[in-house]
Design an enzyme around this catalytic site. Structure first.
Site, PDB file in Angstrom:
ATOM      1  CB  CYS A  92     -39.372 -53.623 -22.328  1.00 30.64           C
ATOM      2  SG  CYS A  92     -39.986 -52.180 -23.192  1.00 30.64           S
ATOM      3  CG  HIS A  99     -43.032 -37.318 -42.281  1.00 34.73           C
ATOM      4  ND1 HIS A  99     -43.750 -36.209 -42.682  1.00 34.73           N
ATOM      5  CD2 HIS A  99     -41.736 -36.912 -42.239  1.00 34.73           C
ATOM      6  CE1 HIS A  99     -42.936 -35.191 -42.877  1.00 34.73           C
ATOM      7  NE2 HIS A  99     -41.700 -35.588 -42.624  1.00 34.73           N
TER       8      HIS A  99
HETATM    9  P1  OAD Z   1     -50.347 -30.094 -45.191  1.00 38.10           P
HETATM   10  O1  OAD Z   1     -51.648 -30.331 -44.542  1.00 38.10           O
HETATM   11  O2  OAD Z   1     -49.405 -29.147 -44.577  1.00 38.10           O
HETATM   12  O3  OAD Z   1     -50.584 -29.533 -46.663  1.00 38.10           O
HETATM   13  C1  OAD Z   1     -51.455 -30.093 -47.571  1.00 38.10           C
HETATM   14  C2  OAD Z   1     -51.212 -29.407 -48.915  1.00 38.10           C
HETATM   15  O4  OAD Z   1     -52.028 -30.037 -49.872  1.00 38.10           O
HETATM   16  C3  OAD Z   1     -51.541 -27.915 -48.949  1.00 38.10           C
HETATM   17  O5  OAD Z   1     -50.477 -27.233 -49.584  1.00 38.10           O
HETATM   18  C4  OAD Z   1     -52.814 -27.839 -49.793  1.00 38.10           C
HETATM   19  O6  OAD Z   1     -52.869 -26.655 -50.578  1.00 38.10           O
HETATM   20  C5  OAD Z   1     -52.649 -29.039 -50.673  1.00 38.10           C
HETATM   21  N1  OAD Z   1     -53.901 -29.633 -51.119  1.00 38.10           N
HETATM   22  C6  OAD Z   1     -55.102 -29.676 -50.490  1.00 38.10           C
HETATM   23  N2  OAD Z   1     -55.984 -30.361 -51.224  1.00 38.10           N
HETATM   24  C7  OAD Z   1     -55.328 -30.778 -52.333  1.00 38.10           C
HETATM   25  C8  OAD Z   1     -55.709 -31.532 -53.491  1.00 38.10           C
HETATM   26  N3  OAD Z   1     -56.939 -32.026 -53.630  1.00 38.10           N
HETATM   27  N4  OAD Z   1     -54.759 -31.763 -54.427  1.00 38.10           N
HETATM   28  C9  OAD Z   1     -53.506 -31.283 -54.303  1.00 38.10           C
HETATM   29  N5  OAD Z   1     -53.111 -30.560 -53.250  1.00 38.10           N
HETATM   30  C10 OAD Z   1     -54.001 -30.306 -52.287  1.00 38.10           C
HETATM   31  O7  OAD Z   1     -49.676 -31.510 -45.460  1.00 38.10           O
HETATM   32  P2  OAD Z   1     -48.172 -31.880 -45.764  1.00 38.10           P
HETATM   33  O8  OAD Z   1     -47.496 -30.871 -46.610  1.00 38.10           O
HETATM   34  O9  OAD Z   1     -48.163 -33.296 -46.211  1.00 38.10           O
HETATM   35  O10 OAD Z   1     -45.562 -34.372 -40.611  1.00 38.10           O
HETATM   36  O11 OAD Z   1     -47.558 -31.817 -44.330  1.00 38.10           O
HETATM   37  C11 OAD Z   1     -46.245 -32.194 -44.156  1.00 38.10           C
HETATM   38  C12 OAD Z   1     -46.065 -32.812 -42.840  1.00 38.10           C
HETATM   39  O12 OAD Z   1     -46.479 -31.923 -41.818  1.00 38.10           O
HETATM   40  C13 OAD Z   1     -46.878 -34.071 -42.561  1.00 38.10           C
HETATM   41  O13 OAD Z   1     -46.287 -35.237 -43.054  1.00 38.10           O
HETATM   42  C14 OAD Z   1     -46.885 -34.094 -41.099  1.00 38.10           C
HETATM   43  C15 OAD Z   1     -47.293 -32.664 -40.910  1.00 38.10           C
HETATM   44  O14 OAD Z   1     -47.207 -32.154 -39.712  1.00 38.10           O
HETATM   45  C16 OAD Z   1     -45.369 -34.962 -39.446  1.00 38.10           C
HETATM   46  O15 OAD Z   1     -46.275 -35.420 -38.790  1.00 38.10           O
HETATM   47  C17 OAD Z   1     -43.939 -35.043 -39.043  1.00 38.10           C
END
Ligand code: OAD
Length: 258
Positions: A162, A106
């Site tokens: 630009c 990303h």
């Molecule tokens: P999210 O914020 O959707 O999810 C975070 C995940 O981490 C959740 O499933 C939580 O349960 C878990 N979590 C929280 N604390 C934790 C800990 N201490 N240890 C392990 N797990 C934990 O984030 P992402 O899945 O990374 O994309 O989101 C994916 C993408 O959606 C991001 O890269 C971004 C976002 O919108 C874009 O911007 C395109």
């Protein structure tokens, strides 16, 4: 040993960086999943830049945690290794994962690029460790000084070539992933099935994350999910670690490296 690791915001949560969908994710009462969009930038580029500048500062102040360090240890000690992270922070890099063993699918929050032309420049990554790699270095003194000024500027940076608005070099909702980075993931997956796939700290919202985890773990590899919560990937996992990443990852890495 062939290992694939997929990470999301949960891995950086214990470094104090809010996850996207967690309770701390909101910024000035705004939903981050609505700010990280081309539409939000078109409507209010200043607001979106304010958010990214604050996030950059939060990341600079943060330090890699035990989860990043465990993944870096795994990267060093396995010959065939790829980390695919959805995180735009530089904490995996600062923990010591080499750029050739990592895909930031990303993008990189510290890189600023033009919305119109190819120009881009690196900002200052987290300190005191060295900042992550950049896409294109400003080539001459004049561009370098403009880039440095824009980074300090509180307004919307404009392209020195630009004059169009510059933006953070991250993938926003509805945008295409980088073809080059996608190819690196595909090459690794085509190179053979893994012995272990670890998916940590992600809601696995995007189909490609589940797809890569399943393709990596074809032919019976262990598929480990590290997440306190259930996700769409959980039903495919051969092992569920319902713990914070900084607790579970050092343990699973010790087991893999035995
Ligand atoms: P999210 O914020 O959707 O999810 C975070 C995940 O981490 C959740 O499933 C939580 O349960 C878990 N979590 C929280 N604390 C934790 C800990 N201490 N240890 C392990 N797990 C934990 O984030 P992402 O899945 O990374 O994309 O989101 C994916 C993408 O959606 C991001 O890269 C971004 C976002 O919108 C874009 O911007 C395109």
């Amino acid at each position: 040993m062939r290992v694939l690791v997929l990470t999301g915001a949960g891995v950086s949560a214990e470094s104090g960086i809010p996850t996207f969908r967690g309770k701390d994710g909101y910024w000035r009462n705004l939903d981050p999943t609505k700010l990280a969009t081309p539409e939000a930038f078109a409507r209010d580029p200043q607001l979106v830049w304010d958010w990214y500048r604050e996030r950059r500062q939060g990341i600079r102040n943060a330090r890699p945690n035990a989860a990043h360090e465990a993944i870096a240890r795994l990267a060093h000690q396995t010959e065939e290794f790829l980390l695919v992270t959805q995180n735009v922070d530089d904490l995996h890099a600062r923990a010591g994962v080499a750029a050739e063993k990592m895909v930031q699918i990303h993008g990189d929050i510290f890189v600023t690029r033009c919305t119109r032309c190819e120009f881009s420049y690196p900002g200052r990554g987290g300190s005191p460790e060295p900042p992550g790699t950049c896409v294109v270095q400003p080539t001459n003194e004049r561009l370098r000084s403009i880039a440095a000024t824009s980074e300090r500027d509180l307004n919307i940076p404009t392209c020195p070539k630009c004059q169009a608005f510059m933006r953070p070099s991250v993938v926003w909702f509805g945008e295409q992933l980088s073809q080059g980075e996608l190819l690196r993931v595909e090459d690794f997956l085509d190179g053979g099935a893994c012995d272990v796939v670890i998916v940590a700290g992600t809601t696995a919202t995007f189909g490609y994350i589940i797809d890569w985890a399943l393709r990596g773990s074809r032919d019976g590899a262990e598929l480990v999910e590290v997440n306190p919560e259930e996700t769409p990937l959980s039903r495919f996992a051969t092992r569920l670690m319902r713990e914070p990443a900084a607790i579970a990852l050092p343990r699973i890495v010790d087991e893999v490296l035995v």
